[in-house]
Design a protein around this motif. Structure first.
Motif, PDB file in Angstrom:
ATOM      1  N   THR A  25     -36.105  45.662  78.205  1.00  0.00           N
ATOM      2  CA  THR A  25     -36.175  44.280  77.752  1.00  0.00           C
ATOM      3  C   THR A  25     -35.786  44.218  76.289  1.00  0.00           C
ATOM      4  O   THR A  25     -36.252  45.018  75.485  1.00  0.00           O
ATOM      5  CB  THR A  25     -37.621  43.745  77.888  1.00  0.00           C
ATOM      6  N   ASP A  27     -35.379  41.406  73.080  1.00  0.00           N
ATOM      7  CA  ASP A  27     -35.626  40.048  72.609  1.00  0.00           C
ATOM      8  C   ASP A  27     -34.620  39.749  71.506  1.00  0.00           C
ATOM      9  O   ASP A  27     -34.663  40.348  70.439  1.00  0.00           O
ATOM     10  CB  ASP A  27     -37.071  39.975  72.080  1.00  0.00           C
ATOM     11  N   VAL A  32     -33.780  36.247  75.807  1.00  0.00           N
ATOM     12  CA  VAL A  32     -34.283  37.545  76.236  1.00  0.00           C
ATOM     13  C   VAL A  32     -33.366  38.116  77.312  1.00  0.00           C
ATOM     14  O   VAL A  32     -32.927  37.403  78.205  1.00  0.00           O
ATOM     15  CB  VAL A  32     -35.717  37.384  76.818  1.00  0.00           C
TER      16      VAL A  32
END
Ligand SMILES: [Zn+2]
Length: 78
Positions: A25, A27, A32
């Motif tokens: 993941t 950001d 995102v």
């Protein structure tokens, strides 16, 4: 998550590394990016994860593509 290390044991705790899959993941300012099913080595003791350079390059490509699309949430599976 860290980039690959050639050692067979975990440099942080000395635990055993095992091949597996993880979710990456990132950001970014615009949103995102989530990449599922990413091949990674994972420490069975402390849970630290490493990805190799080819996978890192692929993640970078996906991130750049998501930036180009300007989508708030981009979910991709490798
Ligand atoms: Zn460890």
């Amino acid at each position: 998550m860290k980039y690959s290390s050639s050692e067979s044991s975990c440099p942080l705790c000395g635990g055993r590394k095992e091949a597996g899959r993880t979710t990456y993941t990132v950001d970014l300012s615009f949103g995102v990016v989530v990449v599922r099913n990413v091949p990674a080595m994972r420490c069975t003791q402390c849970g630290e994860e490493w990805i190799d350079n080819a996978t890192a390059a692929e993640l970078e490509r996906i991130t750049n593509e998501a930036k180009a699309k300007g989508r708030e949430i981009e979910v991709v599976a490798l």
